[in-house]
Design a protein around this motif. Sequence first.
Motif, PDB file in Angstrom:
ATOM      1  N   ALA A   1     -19.226  -4.734 -33.253  1.00 62.43           N
ATOM      2  CA  ALA A   1     -19.116  -5.803 -32.253  1.00 62.43           C
ATOM      3  C   ALA A   1     -17.975  -5.471 -31.311  1.00 62.43           C
ATOM      4  O   ALA A   1     -16.922  -6.080 -31.351  1.00 62.43           O
ATOM      5  N   ALA A   2     -18.192  -4.470 -30.486  1.00 64.72           N
ATOM      6  CA  ALA A   2     -17.154  -4.040 -29.567  1.00 64.72           C
ATOM      7  C   ALA A   2     -17.010  -4.999 -28.395  1.00 64.72           C
ATOM      8  O   ALA A   2     -16.016  -4.987 -27.689  1.00 64.72           O
ATOM      9  N   LYS A   3     -18.012  -5.820 -28.189  1.00 60.10           N
ATOM     10  CA  LYS A   3     -17.987  -6.755 -27.064  1.00 60.10           C
ATOM     11  C   LYS A   3     -17.467  -8.107 -27.522  1.00 60.10           C
ATOM     12  O   LYS A   3     -17.593  -8.480 -28.678  1.00 60.10           O
ATOM     13  N   SER A   4     -16.895  -8.837 -26.591  1.00 60.69           N
ATOM     14  CA  SER A   4     -16.281 -10.116 -26.952  1.00 60.69           C
ATOM     15  C   SER A   4     -17.292 -11.253 -27.065  1.00 60.69           C
ATOM     16  O   SER A   4     -16.944 -12.328 -27.501  1.00 60.69           O
ATOM     17  N   ARG A   5     -18.542 -10.992 -26.689  1.00 60.85           N
ATOM     18  CA  ARG A   5     -19.565 -12.045 -26.790  1.00 60.85           C
ATOM     19  C   ARG A   5     -20.755 -11.562 -27.589  1.00 60.85           C
ATOM     20  O   ARG A   5     -21.179 -10.424 -27.468  1.00 60.85           O
ATOM     21  N   ILE A   6     -21.281 -12.476 -28.397  1.00 60.13           N
ATOM     22  CA  ILE A   6     -22.472 -12.209 -29.194  1.00 60.13           C
ATOM     23  C   ILE A   6     -23.518 -13.259 -28.843  1.00 60.13           C
ATOM     24  O   ILE A   6     -23.199 -14.448 -28.748  1.00 60.13           O
ATOM     25  N   LEU A   7     -24.746 -12.812 -28.653  1.00 56.92           N
ATOM     26  CA  LEU A   7     -25.873 -13.729 -28.499  1.00 56.92           C
ATOM     27  C   LEU A   7     -26.684 -13.646 -29.779  1.00 56.92           C
ATOM     28  O   LEU A   7     -27.187 -12.579 -30.134  1.00 56.92           O
ATOM     29  N   VAL A   8     -26.780 -14.761 -30.489  1.00 56.72           N
ATOM     30  CA  VAL A   8     -27.569 -14.833 -31.707  1.00 56.72           C
ATOM     31  C   VAL A   8     -28.815 -15.625 -31.364  1.00 56.72           C
ATOM     32  O   VAL A   8     -28.730 -16.804 -31.005  1.00 56.72           O
ATOM     33  N   GLY A   9     -29.985 -14.970 -31.461  1.00 59.61           N
ATOM     34  CA  GLY A   9     -31.219 -15.604 -31.021  1.00 59.61           C
ATOM     35  C   GLY A   9     -32.211 -15.876 -32.122  1.00 59.61           C
ATOM     36  O   GLY A   9     -32.501 -15.000 -32.929  1.00 59.61           O
ATOM     37  N   LEU A  10     -32.695 -17.108 -32.157  1.00 59.07           N
ATOM     38  CA  LEU A  10     -33.858 -17.447 -32.962  1.00 59.07           C
ATOM     39  C   LEU A  10     -35.048 -17.105 -32.074  1.00 59.07           C
ATOM     40  O   LEU A  10     -35.320 -17.808 -31.097  1.00 59.07           O
ATOM     41  N   THR A  11     -35.703 -16.001 -32.362  1.00 62.78           N
ATOM     42  CA  THR A  11     -36.783 -15.515 -31.514  1.00 62.78           C
ATOM     43  C   THR A  11     -38.047 -15.355 -32.343  1.00 62.78           C
ATOM     44  O   THR A  11     -38.008 -15.355 -33.570  1.00 62.78           O
ATOM     45  N   GLY A  12     -39.157 -15.198 -31.661  1.00 66.23           N
ATOM     46  CA  GLY A  12     -40.448 -15.085 -32.328  1.00 66.23           C
ATOM     47  C   GLY A  12     -41.358 -16.196 -31.838  1.00 66.23           C
ATOM     48  O   GLY A  12     -40.979 -17.015 -30.985  1.00 66.23           O
TER      49      GLY A  12
ATOM     50  N   LEU B   1     -17.969 -21.379 -29.543  1.00 58.11           N
ATOM     51  CA  LEU B   1     -19.338 -21.501 -29.062  1.00 58.11           C
ATOM     52  C   LEU B   1     -19.296 -21.690 -27.552  1.00 58.11           C
ATOM     53  O   LEU B   1     -18.695 -22.633 -27.051  1.00 58.11           O
ATOM     54  N   VAL B   2     -19.929 -20.784 -26.819  1.00 65.17           N
ATOM     55  CA  VAL B   2     -19.975 -20.880 -25.362  1.00 65.17           C
ATOM     56  C   VAL B   2     -21.159 -21.737 -24.938  1.00 65.17           C
ATOM     57  O   VAL B   2     -21.033 -22.610 -24.091  1.00 65.17           O
ATOM     58  N   SER B   3     -22.318 -21.490 -25.549  1.00 67.75           N
ATOM     59  CA  SER B   3     -23.498 -22.289 -25.233  1.00 67.75           C
ATOM     60  C   SER B   3     -24.521 -22.188 -26.344  1.00 67.75           C
ATOM     61  O   SER B   3     -24.495 -21.264 -27.154  1.00 67.75           O
ATOM     62  N   ALA B   4     -25.429 -23.151 -26.363  1.00 73.50           N
ATOM     63  CA  ALA B   4     -26.567 -23.174 -27.279  1.00 73.50           C
ATOM     64  C   ALA B   4     -27.748 -23.653 -26.453  1.00 73.50           C
ATOM     65  O   ALA B   4     -27.805 -24.825 -26.086  1.00 73.50           O
ATOM     66  N   SER B   5     -28.665 -22.721 -26.128  1.00 68.20           N
ATOM     67  CA  SER B   5     -29.767 -23.098 -25.253  1.00 68.20           C
ATOM     68  C   SER B   5     -30.912 -22.109 -25.361  1.00 68.20           C
ATOM     69  O   SER B   5     -30.754 -21.022 -25.909  1.00 68.20           O
ATOM     70  N   HIS B   6     -32.045 -22.511 -24.799  1.00 66.25           N
ATOM     71  CA  HIS B   6     -33.203 -21.632 -24.756  1.00 66.25           C
ATOM     72  C   HIS B   6     -33.032 -20.629 -23.617  1.00 66.25           C
ATOM     73  O   HIS B   6     -32.501 -20.967 -22.560  1.00 66.25           O
ATOM     74  N   ARG B   7     -33.453 -19.392 -23.874  1.00 65.56           N
ATOM     75  CA  ARG B   7     -33.461 -18.349 -22.838  1.00 65.56           C
ATOM     76  C   ARG B   7     -34.820 -17.683 -22.866  1.00 65.56           C
ATOM     77  O   ARG B   7     -35.352 -17.403 -23.938  1.00 65.56           O
ATOM     78  N   ASP B   8     -35.367 -17.410 -21.685  1.00 64.50           N
ATOM     79  CA  ASP B   8     -36.638 -16.703 -21.637  1.00 64.50           C
ATOM     80  C   ASP B   8     -36.384 -15.204 -21.457  1.00 64.50           C
ATOM     81  O   ASP B   8     -35.278 -14.767 -21.148  1.00 64.50           O
ATOM     82  N   ALA B   9     -37.435 -14.430 -21.678  1.00 67.12           N
ATOM     83  CA  ALA B   9     -37.316 -12.967 -21.652  1.00 67.12           C
ATOM     84  C   ALA B   9     -36.781 -12.456 -20.323  1.00 67.12           C
ATOM     85  O   ALA B   9     -36.006 -11.495 -20.287  1.00 67.12           O
ATOM     86  N   ASP B  10     -37.170 -13.084 -19.228  1.00 73.81           N
ATOM     87  CA  ASP B  10     -36.728 -12.615 -17.910  1.00 73.81           C
ATOM     88  C   ASP B  10     -35.218 -12.703 -17.718  1.00 73.81           C
ATOM     89  O   ASP B  10     -34.647 -11.950 -16.938  1.00 73.81           O
TER      90      ASP B  10
ATOM     91  N   SER C   1     -41.171 -21.554 -26.841  1.00 75.96           N
ATOM     92  CA  SER C   1     -41.181 -22.703 -25.934  1.00 75.96           C
ATOM     93  C   SER C   1     -39.757 -23.194 -25.672  1.00 75.96           C
ATOM     94  O   SER C   1     -38.930 -23.263 -26.583  1.00 75.96           O
ATOM     95  N   ALA C   2     -39.505 -23.552 -24.423  1.00 75.87           N
ATOM     96  CA  ALA C   2     -38.187 -24.083 -24.056  1.00 75.87           C
ATOM     97  C   ALA C   2     -37.926 -25.444 -24.708  1.00 75.87           C
ATOM     98  O   ALA C   2     -36.786 -25.895 -24.761  1.00 75.87           O
ATOM     99  N   ASP C   3     -38.968 -26.083 -25.221  1.00 74.67           N
ATOM    100  CA  ASP C   3     -38.824 -27.384 -25.880  1.00 74.67           C
ATOM    101  C   ASP C   3     -38.557 -27.260 -27.377  1.00 74.67           C
ATOM    102  O   ASP C   3     -38.416 -28.265 -28.062  1.00 74.67           O
ATOM    103  N   THR C   4     -38.511 -26.031 -27.883  1.00 78.89           N
ATOM    104  CA  THR C   4     -38.318 -25.822 -29.321  1.00 78.89           C
ATOM    105  C   THR C   4     -36.887 -25.375 -29.596  1.00 78.89           C
ATOM    106  O   THR C   4     -36.414 -24.389 -29.042  1.00 78.89           O
ATOM    107  N   PHE C   5     -36.231 -26.133 -30.436  1.00 76.92           N
ATOM    108  CA  PHE C   5     -34.868 -25.802 -30.829  1.00 76.92           C
ATOM    109  C   PHE C   5     -34.661 -26.263 -32.260  1.00 76.92           C
ATOM    110  O   PHE C   5     -35.371 -27.152 -32.736  1.00 76.92           O
TER     111      PHE C   5
END
Length: 159
Positions: free
Chosen positions: A112-123, A33-42, A128-132
């Motif tokens: 999965a040819a790339k060494s990193r995967i981003l798994v996103g709970l989106t919708g 696990l590299v990180s677990a955090s909120h990311r915005d569309a930008d 909100s950045a406060d929702t996890f």
Amino acid sequence: MSQSPNIHFSNMKLILTTLSLLTLAAAGQAIELVSASHRDADSFKRISEFFSGDENPGRYTLLRTDANSRDGFYLSLKLTKEERASIKSIRLHYVEPASLAEETLDLAINGAAKSRILVGLTGSLWQSADTFPLAWKVEALDANGQVLTHQQSFLWSPK
């Protein structure tokens, strides 16, 4: 007597090598696990998207629970070469903030040819950045649905 220290050193070297290999084997049980955090569309926009209109995932394989939404809570995972060759899907278990019920989703990986995967709970729930999630567990599955490796939050507990 002069050979005894050499034999002792050789035995110690063998023991340390064995312990190191066992430690590496045990560490291989969990996906990194590299990180677990909120990311915005930008944070996903790249200059190439302005020209082509297509999202450029960069160094990531992107998996989202809602393909039409980029805002959300993301787990950034790093894969070994062996894991990349074997993984066919990601199973995501999570507990929503307003619920104590476990939700489970399977997300297919088309190579999965790339060494990193981003798994996103989106919708809408995850914008909100406060929702996890209260707790989560991510599992990498092979073509037969067998768990190859996993990672979980510290609040996740086995049933």
